[in-house]
Structures are given as C-alpha cells and as structure tokens.
Design a protein around this motif. Structure first.
Motif, PDB file in Angstrom:
ATOM      1  N   ALA A  29       0.840  -1.207   0.000  1.00 56.24           N
ATOM      2  CA  ALA A  29       0.000   0.000   0.000  1.00 56.24           C
ATOM      3  C   ALA A  29       0.870   1.251   0.000  1.00 56.24           C
ATOM      4  O   ALA A  29       2.000   1.242   0.506  1.00 56.24           O
ATOM      5  N   ASP A  30       0.332   2.313  -0.547  1.00 57.43           N
ATOM      6  CA  ASP A  30       0.965   3.628  -0.464  1.00 57.43           C
ATOM      7  C   ASP A  30       0.486   4.253   0.861  1.00 57.43           C
ATOM      8  O   ASP A  30      -0.710   4.533   1.013  1.00 57.43           O
ATOM      9  N   LEU A  31       1.405   4.447   1.797  1.00 55.79           N
ATOM     10  CA  LEU A  31       0.987   4.963   3.117  1.00 55.79           C
ATOM     11  C   LEU A  31       0.373   6.357   3.022  1.00 55.79           C
ATOM     12  O   LEU A  31      -0.464   6.727   3.851  1.00 55.79           O
ATOM     13  N   ALA A  32       0.767   7.102   2.000  1.00 54.89           N
ATOM     14  CA  ALA A  32       0.191   8.446   1.819  1.00 54.89           C
ATOM     15  C   ALA A  32      -1.284   8.357   1.429  1.00 54.89           C
ATOM     16  O   ALA A  32      -2.031   9.325   1.565  1.00 54.89           O
ATOM     17  N   VAL A  33      -1.709   7.204   0.948  1.00 52.12           N
ATOM     18  CA  VAL A  33      -3.133   6.955   0.655  1.00 52.12           C
ATOM     19  C   VAL A  33      -3.782   6.252   1.846  1.00 52.12           C
ATOM     20  O   VAL A  33      -4.873   6.615   2.295  1.00 52.12           O
ATOM     21  N   ALA A  34      -3.102   5.223   2.369  1.00 56.09           N
ATOM     22  CA  ALA A  34      -3.711   4.350   3.379  1.00 56.09           C
ATOM     23  C   ALA A  34      -3.980   5.082   4.696  1.00 56.09           C
ATOM     24  O   ALA A  34      -5.054   4.916   5.295  1.00 56.09           O
ATOM     25  N   VAL A  35      -3.010   5.867   5.162  1.00 50.17           N
ATOM     26  CA  VAL A  35      -3.189   6.500   6.480  1.00 50.17           C
ATOM     27  C   VAL A  35      -4.353   7.506   6.445  1.00 50.17           C
ATOM     28  O   VAL A  35      -5.258   7.424   7.295  1.00 50.17           O
ATOM     29  N   PRO A  36      -4.380   8.437   5.478  1.00 52.78           N
ATOM     30  CA  PRO A  36      -5.551   9.340   5.445  1.00 52.78           C
ATOM     31  C   PRO A  36      -6.874   8.597   5.257  1.00 52.78           C
ATOM     32  O   PRO A  36      -7.891   8.993   5.834  1.00 52.78           O
ATOM     33  N   ALA A  37      -6.866   7.514   4.472  1.00 43.26           N
ATOM     34  CA  ALA A  37      -8.121   6.759   4.283  1.00 43.26           C
ATOM     35  C   ALA A  37      -8.574   6.144   5.600  1.00 43.26           C
ATOM     36  O   ALA A  37      -9.772   6.141   5.922  1.00 43.26           O
ATOM     37  N   ILE A  80       4.256  -3.924   6.676  1.00 44.29           N
ATOM     38  CA  ILE A  80       4.010  -2.476   6.703  1.00 44.29           C
ATOM     39  C   ILE A  80       3.457  -2.032   8.067  1.00 44.29           C
ATOM     40  O   ILE A  80       3.321  -0.835   8.324  1.00 44.29           O
ATOM     41  N   HIS A  81       3.170  -3.027   8.933  1.00 42.65           N
ATOM     42  CA  HIS A  81       2.442  -2.746  10.175  1.00 42.65           C
ATOM     43  C   HIS A  81       3.074  -1.623  11.001  1.00 42.65           C
ATOM     44  O   HIS A  81       2.404  -0.643  11.375  1.00 42.65           O
ATOM     45  N   ASP A  82       4.373  -1.733  11.299  1.00 39.80           N
ATOM     46  CA  ASP A  82       4.980  -0.782  12.240  1.00 39.80           C
ATOM     47  C   ASP A  82       5.009   0.630  11.655  1.00 39.80           C
ATOM     48  O   ASP A  82       4.716   1.607  12.356  1.00 39.80           O
ATOM     49  N   ALA A  83       5.347   0.731  10.356  1.00 35.02           N
ATOM     50  CA  ALA A  83       5.386   2.060   9.715  1.00 35.02           C
ATOM     51  C   ALA A  83       3.984   2.658   9.684  1.00 35.02           C
ATOM     52  O   ALA A  83       3.785   3.858   9.928  1.00 35.02           O
ATOM     53  N   PHE A  84       2.985   1.794   9.415  1.00 28.29           N
ATOM     54  CA  PHE A  84       1.591   2.255   9.374  1.00 28.29           C
ATOM     55  C   PHE A  84       1.153   2.759  10.744  1.00 28.29           C
ATOM     56  O   PHE A  84       0.573   3.847  10.876  1.00 28.29           O
ATOM     57  N   VAL A  85       1.451   1.968  11.773  1.00 35.33           N
ATOM     58  CA  VAL A  85       1.023   2.325  13.136  1.00 35.33           C
ATOM     59  C   VAL A  85       1.644   3.651  13.564  1.00 35.33           C
ATOM     60  O   VAL A  85       0.971   4.503  14.173  1.00 35.33           O
ATOM     61  N   GLU A  86       2.917   3.838  13.239  1.00 35.94           N
ATOM     62  CA  GLU A  86       3.595   5.087  13.628  1.00 35.94           C
ATOM     63  C   GLU A  86       2.879   6.294  13.011  1.00 35.94           C
ATOM     64  O   GLU A  86       2.569   7.269  13.694  1.00 35.94           O
ATOM     65  N   LYS A  87       2.578   6.180  11.724  1.00 33.73           N
ATOM     66  CA  LYS A  87       1.929   7.307  11.032  1.00 33.73           C
ATOM     67  C   LYS A  87       0.463   7.462  11.475  1.00 33.73           C
ATOM     68  O   LYS A  87      -0.030   8.577  11.615  1.00 33.73           O
ATOM     69  N   TYR A 137     -16.688  15.505  24.602  1.00 38.22           N
ATOM     70  CA  TYR A 137     -15.488  15.416  23.781  1.00 38.22           C
ATOM     71  C   TYR A 137     -14.649  14.190  24.132  1.00 38.22           C
ATOM     72  O   TYR A 137     -14.442  13.887  25.297  1.00 38.22           O
ATOM     73  N   GLN A 138     -14.167  13.527  23.074  1.00 39.91           N
ATOM     74  CA  GLN A 138     -13.341  12.336  23.279  1.00 39.91           C
ATOM     75  C   GLN A 138     -12.221  12.309  22.243  1.00 39.91           C
ATOM     76  O   GLN A 138     -12.456  12.579  21.050  1.00 39.91           O
ATOM     77  N   ALA A 139     -11.015  11.970  22.683  1.00 36.64           N
ATOM     78  CA  ALA A 139      -9.887  11.818  21.749  1.00 36.64           C
ATOM     79  C   ALA A 139     -10.066  10.541  20.936  1.00 36.64           C
ATOM     80  O   ALA A 139     -10.568   9.539  21.459  1.00 36.64           O
ATOM     81  N   PRO A 140      -9.650  10.539  19.658  1.00 36.72           N
ATOM     82  CA  PRO A 140      -9.692   9.306  18.867  1.00 36.72           C
ATOM     83  C   PRO A 140      -8.875   8.216  19.558  1.00 36.72           C
ATOM     84  O   PRO A 140      -7.822   8.502  20.138  1.00 36.72           O
ATOM     85  N   ALA A 141      -9.357   6.977  19.480  1.00 35.43           N
ATOM     86  CA  ALA A 141      -8.698   5.859  20.165  1.00 35.43           C
ATOM     87  C   ALA A 141      -8.219   4.820  19.150  1.00 35.43           C
ATOM     88  O   ALA A 141      -8.980   4.423  18.267  1.00 35.43           O
ATOM     89  N   VAL A 142      -6.957   4.379  19.321  1.00 37.53           N
ATOM     90  CA  VAL A 142      -6.420   3.300  18.488  1.00 37.53           C
ATOM     91  C   VAL A 142      -6.093   2.142  19.422  1.00 37.53           C
ATOM     92  O   VAL A 142      -5.402   2.324  20.424  1.00 37.53           O
ATOM     93  N   PHE A 143      -6.617   0.954  19.098  1.00 35.82           N
ATOM     94  CA  PHE A 143      -6.363  -0.232  19.917  1.00 35.82           C
ATOM     95  C   PHE A 143      -5.305  -1.071  19.204  1.00 35.82           C
ATOM     96  O   PHE A 143      -5.609  -1.823  18.259  1.00 35.82           O
ATOM     97  N   LEU A 144      -4.042  -0.944  19.663  1.00 39.33           N
ATOM     98  CA  LEU A 144      -2.944  -1.673  19.011  1.00 39.33           C
ATOM     99  C   LEU A 144      -2.858  -3.097  19.560  1.00 39.33           C
ATOM    100  O   LEU A 144      -3.230  -3.352  20.711  1.00 39.33           O
TER     101      LEU A 144
END
Ligand code: NAD
Length: 476
Positions: free
Chosen positions: A259-267, A292-299, A359-366
């Motif tokens: 995947a292109d991370l410049a597409v995947a992360v904003p999507a 791509i997992h770690d690079a994706f998670v960082e972004k 109000y709530q901050a976005p949550a990511v469950f890694l």
C-alpha cells in the motif's frame, strides 16, 4: 419557538416538550420540540391512507415538481441547515453542510426518477395474449431513522417513497429532531398535498412501536441499531409489512505491504474517526499485513493524535463531540475493555474544552485480534482496532470474519489483490484505496449479513423497496 409535529397536514403542538441539546455545549438548547404519543401516529396514518391514492394518481410531473422544489430549497439553505445539523448532532460544520447538500441532491435525483418509472412488456407464452409488468406504489410507508445522519437518511427514505407515489409517516430519532422538522416544513412549503407526509417526533418505544404494529401501514424502512431492527422485522412479519433494515457495521479496512501509506493512512483516519466515528460505514477494524504494520502504526497514531477535537462550529475542529452522554459512556467503556482484553490503547480519553460537551480523543487499539469484543461489537465512536496479519489471504479471512457486511476496504497497489478483494469481500460495498465511509447517492447503498435486510436503498434500486410490481395479462 416550539417546533410542532406535522400531522395530517396540520402543525400540532400536543404532547410533552423536549429540548434539543447541543453536544458541543450542553448549556445550549438548539430548540424545543413537541414529542407526540401513539395516538398521533394513528391520526397521521389515517391521513396518509386518505391522501395516498390521489398522490399516486397525480401526473409524474406533480411529484417531480415537489421533489425538485424541496431539493432546491434545501440547497439554497445549505449553510443554515448544515449549521443546525452540526449543533444538534455534533459533526463539524463542513460535514454538516456536506450532508445537507447530499440531502438536496437526493431530492433532485428522485425528482428525475419520478419521470422515469418504467414497466416492461413481454410476449405471452399464450398466443393472442399480451403481458405487461407495471410498478405501483406500496401505499403508506413508515420511516424510522437514527440520529447520526439526521438530514441525509430521512431524505434518502422520504424522496424515493414520495417519488413512487407513497404517503409517508416519518419518525426521526428523538435526539435530532431539528433536521427532520426542517425537511417536513420544506416539503409542506413545496406544495406536498396535506396528509401525504406526516412528521411524528417521539420515543421509539411509543411512536416507533405504534408505527410498526399499525395495521394500516404497508411497509417500514428502518435505519438504526441491530437490536431495534431485529424486533421491528419480527413485528413486520406478524403484521404482513414489507420491511427494509439498515443496521450496524464492523467494517474492515485492509492495508497490504504494497500500500501507499500516503493513501492508506488518510483513508484510515477518515474512515475511523471523521464524523466522530459515528457512521455505520466507519472503519473500525484496520487489518494490516506485518511488513508495513509498524510504519503504518507510527503514522496512524501520529495522525490520530494530531486531529483537532472541539466544538462542531469551530472552523479549526476536525472531530466534533460524541452525540450524547450515554454514547460517550459506551465509548469509554469499550476503551477500558480494549485495555482489559490486552490491547495497547493510544488516545480515547475524555477531553475538556471551553464549553461542557461530550469530547473524546480518537482511540487506536494496538495489538488487537479479531476475536476480542472490541473487534467484534459495533462501538459507534472514534475507536479503531489494529489487527496484524501475515498476508493477503489472512487479511481477507479476518475482514470477512464478522457478523456484519456493510462496507469493506483495501489499500493496495496490487491489481491482483484489489481484484481478488473486490470479488471475495462479503459486504454490500467495497472500497479500493478509498475510506470505507463516503458513498455516492445515485447507486445502491446497503450490506449483507447482520448489516442489512431487504432491498438496497438509494439510486434507482430504491424502486425495489418502494414499489410493488403488478403483472397484467391482456387478450385484446
Ligand atoms: P436505534 O436503533 O436506537 O434507533 C433508531 C430509530 O429507531 C430511532 O428513531 C428510535 O427512536 C427508533 N426506535 C427505537 N426503539 C424502537 C422500537 N421499539 N420500535 C420502533 N422504533 C424504535 O439507533 P440509533 O442509536 O438512533 O442509531 C445508531 C445505530 O444506527 C448504529 O447501530 C448504526 O450503525 C446504525 N446506522 C446504520 C446505518 C446503515 O445504513 N446501515 C446508517 C446510520 C446508522
């Protein structure tokens, strides 16, 4: 001003009065709305029954003109109505205006469809006989809608219902009556004959339940939660009503190594968090291959943390508040559960802002897996599980391993994998290099498995639900 219900062509103020509260600022009352009881449904249905034959028999031009006028009126007021929407529901002003424009486009689309109602003519297998298939209105249709798209969902049910000659009783979500009230007023002003559309704001357990069990209602179109939908379907079976249900989702977004991370992360950020995650098409499971997992998670975590959460009307805001206290409590319970189930939770905390709001901050469950409750149950908030998988085959299997089947996405630069995913995704809608949420209005909308039941909504496919066919045999 008290916003009355439109029942049998009259604005009726009876019943209790409930405030419409702004989730960005709970001290602000958006408006006072009359809440009707079950007897208002009876009056609305009787009026609809009486008004429907003339509406169905009117020239298609009449139906076109009303729908076109309504679409134009909504478009002309897009800023004002978008602002109302953002104040009552909490999505950002840009999202509120965008949804209002969508509602206008839907009315204009079905204005055109009113002129294009088609039948079929076939040769009979019997000599000297002709066969004709015609589409006819169902009669009286009850529409029950949720709070998360308070103008678009009523629009995409009302417009086709009226287009094909039905009379309508609309029961909107009691949390967001403002947009529904404006739609009813707009149609009334556009010249819709009295009784063809009634608005009955009130509780699901009284007004909604009465509409579903009413013997003189021919069909119910419902959007909302799975639990409510299931009960409605059972009641409709008992009372012989045609029924259409659009319910929840646990939509997967697959991100492959190529995947292109410049597409995947904003999507993924858009799909998971925009509209505060309160979309049935939200990407709540991000299924990522290990290369791509770690690079994706960082972004992803950086992008999620950078999102500006605030008052829906603040032009800087990217994520508005959660709709109300009970939804916020539910979201926070799932954030805690993610930790208990073994995820590393990034974000998700309650936030303080200048005004009292939800109000709530976005949550990511890694480190999530697909068996966890946070990966199986619809949260309906700004929360997404990240599930690491080995390869495309595992990603596809995990994507399809869910009780739901509304929208399913993949980010990849591989034509082979994109094509295979399109074919094998068990969902009503498939997105390639696009967020799982965000659809067009002239094509079918809906899903499979626990997400939907009955014919699709929107576009010309809406005729499948809002009409019934009649086969005529003619010996001239
Ligand atoms: P909900 O099921 O609580 O309510 C939906 C509507 O049903 C409301 O108008 C409510 O008053 C009414 N209702 C409640 N009980 C009823 C009863 N016994 N009889 C008749 N009507 C009754 O859902 P909600 O909280 O308003 O909306 C959130 C849900 O909607 C989420 O699950 C979301 O996924 C779903 N949703 C689905 C789609 C889709 O198209 N698939 C779109 C938007 C929202």
């Amino acid at each position: 001003m008290l916003h009355a219900n439109l029942i049998a062509g009259e604005w009726v103020e009876d019943g209790e009065v409930a405030p419409n509260i702004n989730p960005s600022n709970t001290a602000e009352v958006v408006g006072e709305y009359a809440r009707a009881g079950a007897e208002a449904v009876d009056a609305a249905v009787a009026a609809a029954r009486a008004a429907q034959p003339a509406w169905a028999e009117a020239s298609p031009q009449v139906r076109h003109d009303v729908l076109e006028a309504a679409g134009a009126a909504i478009m002309a007021r897009k800023e004002e109505l978008g602002r109302l929407l953002s104040r009552e529901e909490g999505k950002t002003l840009a999202e509120g205006i965008g949804e209002t424009i969508r509602a206008a486009q839907i009315f204009k689309f079905f204005a055109g469809e009113a002129l294009r109602v088609r039948g079929e003519k076939l040769a009979s297998v019997r000599p000297g006989v002709e066969v004709e298939i015609a589409r006819e209105a169902l009669g009286v249709v009850g529409l029950i809608t949720p709070w998360n798209f308070p103008i678009a969902i009523p629009a995409w049910k009302i417009a086709p219902a009226l287009c094909y000659g039905n009379a309508v009783v609309l029961k909107p979500a009691d949390l967001t009556p403002g947009c529904a009230w404006e739609l009813a007023r707009t149609l009334d002003d556009a010249g819709l004959p009295k009784g063809v559309l009634s608005l009955v704001v009130g509780r699901g357990s009284t007004v909604g339940a009465r509409l579903v069990e009413h013997p003189d209602v021919d069909a119910i179109s419902f959007t909302g939660s799975v639990a409510t939908g299931r009960g409605i379907a059972a009641k409709c079976a008992e009372t012989h009503k045609k029924v259409q249900l659009e319910m929840g989702g646990k939509n997967p977004m697959v991100v492959l190594d190529d995947a292109d991370l410049a597409v995947a992360v904003p999507a993924c950020v858009n799909g998971a968090f925009f509209s505060t995650g309160q979309r049935c098409t939200a990407s709540s499971r991000l299924i990522v291959t290990e290369g791509i997992h770690d690079a994706f998670v960082e972004k992803l975590t950086a992008a999620a943390a950078a999102l500006k959460v605030g008052d829906a009307l603040d032009p800087e805001t990217q994520i508005g508040p959660v709709v109300d206290q009970s939804q916020l409590d539910q979201n926070l319970t799932y954030v805690a559960l993610a930790g208990e189930e073994g995820c590393e939770v990034v974000g998700g905390e309650r936030l303080e802002r200048a005004t009292e709001g939800f109000y709530q901050a976005p949550a990511v469950f890694l480190g999530a897996d697909n068996a966890m409750r946070v990966s199986r149950e619809e949260i309906f908030g700004p929360c997404a599980s990240v599930i690491k998988v080995a390869d495309f085959d595992e990603a596809l299997a995990v994507a399809n391993d869910t009780d739901f089947g509304l929208s399913s996405g993949i980010c990849t630069t591989s034509l082979k994998h994109a094509a295979a995913f399109r074919r094998k995704a068990q969902a009503g809608m498939v997105m390639v290099n696009l967020p799982t949420a965000g659809v067009d209005y002239h094509v079918p909308f809906g899903g499979r498995k626990g997400s939907s039941y009955g014919p699709r909504e929107q576009g010309s496919y809406a005729a499948e639900f809002y009409t019934t066919v009649k086969t005529a045999y003619i010996a001239p």
